[in-house]
Design a protein around this motif. Sequence first.
Motif, PDB file in Angstrom:
ATOM      1  N   HIS A   3       0.912  -1.092   0.079  1.00  0.00           N
ATOM      2  CA  HIS A   3      -0.074  -0.005  -0.054  1.00  0.00           C
ATOM      3  C   HIS A   3       0.913   1.240   0.002  1.00  0.00           C
ATOM      4  O   HIS A   3       0.562   2.269  -0.650  1.00  0.00           O
ATOM      5  CB  HIS A   3      -0.890  -0.010   1.328  1.00  0.00           C
ATOM      6  N   PHE A   4       2.078   1.102   0.669  1.00  0.00           N
ATOM      7  CA  PHE A   4       2.928   2.310   0.665  1.00  0.00           C
ATOM      8  C   PHE A   4       3.379   2.680  -0.713  1.00  0.00           C
ATOM      9  O   PHE A   4       3.665   3.712  -1.149  1.00  0.00           O
ATOM     10  CB  PHE A   4       4.055   2.098   1.681  1.00  0.00           C
ATOM     11  N   PHE A   5       3.898   1.637  -1.421  1.00  0.00           N
ATOM     12  CA  PHE A   5       4.616   1.661  -2.519  1.00  0.00           C
ATOM     13  C   PHE A   5       3.458   2.226  -3.722  1.00  0.00           C
ATOM     14  O   PHE A   5       3.799   3.013  -4.381  1.00  0.00           O
ATOM     15  CB  PHE A   5       5.010   0.480  -3.057  1.00  0.00           C
ATOM     16  N   ASN A   6       2.222   1.693  -3.518  1.00  0.00           N
ATOM     17  CA  ASN A   6       1.120   2.308  -4.330  1.00  0.00           C
ATOM     18  C   ASN A   6       0.988   3.851  -4.146  1.00  0.00           C
ATOM     19  O   ASN A   6       0.693   4.446  -5.117  1.00  0.00           O
ATOM     20  CB  ASN A   6      -0.185   1.457  -4.203  1.00  0.00           C
ATOM     21  N   CYS A   7       0.788   4.191  -2.915  1.00  0.00           N
ATOM     22  CA  CYS A   7       0.503   5.399  -2.515  1.00  0.00           C
ATOM     23  C   CYS A   7       1.867   6.216  -2.913  1.00  0.00           C
ATOM     24  O   CYS A   7       1.403   7.642  -3.355  1.00  0.00           O
ATOM     25  CB  CYS A   7       0.317   5.716  -1.034  1.00  0.00           C
ATOM     26  N   ALA A   8       2.866   5.916  -2.960  1.00  0.00           N
ATOM     27  CA  ALA A   8       4.099   6.744  -3.090  1.00  0.00           C
ATOM     28  C   ALA A   8       4.142   6.803  -4.691  1.00  0.00           C
ATOM     29  O   ALA A   8       4.443   7.955  -5.142  1.00  0.00           O
ATOM     30  CB  ALA A   8       5.536   6.077  -2.589  1.00  0.00           C
ATOM     31  N   ILE A   9       3.879   6.008  -5.392  1.00  0.00           N
ATOM     32  CA  ILE A   9       3.682   6.123  -6.931  1.00  0.00           C
ATOM     33  C   ILE A   9       2.779   7.060  -7.229  1.00  0.00           C
ATOM     34  O   ILE A   9       3.301   7.949  -8.439  1.00  0.00           O
ATOM     35  CB  ILE A   9       3.573   4.663  -7.661  1.00  0.00           C
ATOM     36  N   LEU A  10       1.633   7.058  -6.579  1.00  0.00           N
ATOM     37  CA  LEU A  10       0.553   7.755  -7.019  1.00  0.00           C
ATOM     38  C   LEU A  10       0.987   9.384  -6.448  1.00  0.00           C
ATOM     39  O   LEU A  10       0.746  10.345  -7.101  1.00  0.00           O
ATOM     40  CB  LEU A  10      -0.613   7.527  -6.106  1.00  0.00           C
ATOM     41  N   THR A  11       1.790   9.527  -5.521  1.00  0.00           N
ATOM     42  CA  THR A  11       2.088  10.840  -4.882  1.00  0.00           C
ATOM     43  C   THR A  11       3.289  11.415  -5.941  1.00  0.00           C
ATOM     44  O   THR A  11       3.450  12.670  -6.353  1.00  0.00           O
ATOM     45  CB  THR A  11       2.529  10.839  -3.479  1.00  0.00           C
ATOM     46  N   PHE A  12       4.401  10.565  -6.220  1.00  0.00           N
ATOM     47  CA  PHE A  12       5.591  11.192  -6.850  1.00  0.00           C
ATOM     48  C   PHE A  12       5.789  10.849  -8.294  1.00  0.00           C
ATOM     49  O   PHE A  12       6.477  11.518  -8.890  1.00  0.00           O
ATOM     50  CB  PHE A  12       6.851  10.544  -5.899  1.00  0.00           C
ATOM     51  N   GLY A  13       4.944   9.689  -8.836  1.00  0.00           N
ATOM     52  CA  GLY A  13       5.018   9.280 -10.004  1.00  0.00           C
ATOM     53  C   GLY A  13       4.858  10.118 -11.166  1.00  0.00           C
ATOM     54  O   GLY A  13       5.632  10.173 -12.299  1.00  0.00           O
TER      55      GLY A  13
END
Length: 226
Positions: A3-13
């Motif tokens: 979930h952290f990686f998904n949210c991080a990709i959504l935030t910084f991707g």
Amino acid sequence: MFHFFNCAILTFGPHAVYYSATPLSEYDTLGTSVKTAVVYLVTALVKLVCLATFLKVSESDIFDPSQELLKALIGFIDVAGLYFALTQLTHRNISQNHKFQAVGLGWAFADSVLHRLAPLWVGARGLEFTWDYVLQGLEANANLMLSLSLAALGSLMWLRKNKPKTLIPIIYACAGFVATMPSITSYLRWGVGWRLPEVVGFQLFTSLTMALVSWQLFSACQKPSA
């Protein structure tokens, strides 16, 4: 962790996608974005000192108009930081079009790292699922569009001299509206009582609208005057 990686990709991707999918990567404007990120960090430090000096510590989340007005005035330090980034930083031989995009991208990325990386790392790895960090990622996308819009409007105000006179009031009004967006969203959340999904939805709609408006203004100022 997933979930952290998904949210991080959504935030910084989206920042990385914007850089690689536009001519910014071809013209090697990464240095301009990095310099702008440093300017943002210095600006954020100045704002933090001003907020700690002039704002009163409130024990409740009640909306205080006088405090929010003071916070909005302190928020205009961001405009001064963008002015410095657009006019005083040494850039490569790039066009005005690429310059404001590189500045806006670096500004938005630094804002996301400073305000969203730590909450993501601490909260998104929890065992209990919550939509807050997904909404936080969507909010980062809205902030990216607003930063690009403000940088575009700033380049029209400070770098372009031969712009149509009829568009000057519209440019300044749009820039003022974008610069006060944090105070507007704070009022909607604490003054009106909107929930986080409603506030993020408003931010996404407003950022998309301002991106279209600033694009039209920039395109109109690019046309040769009759």
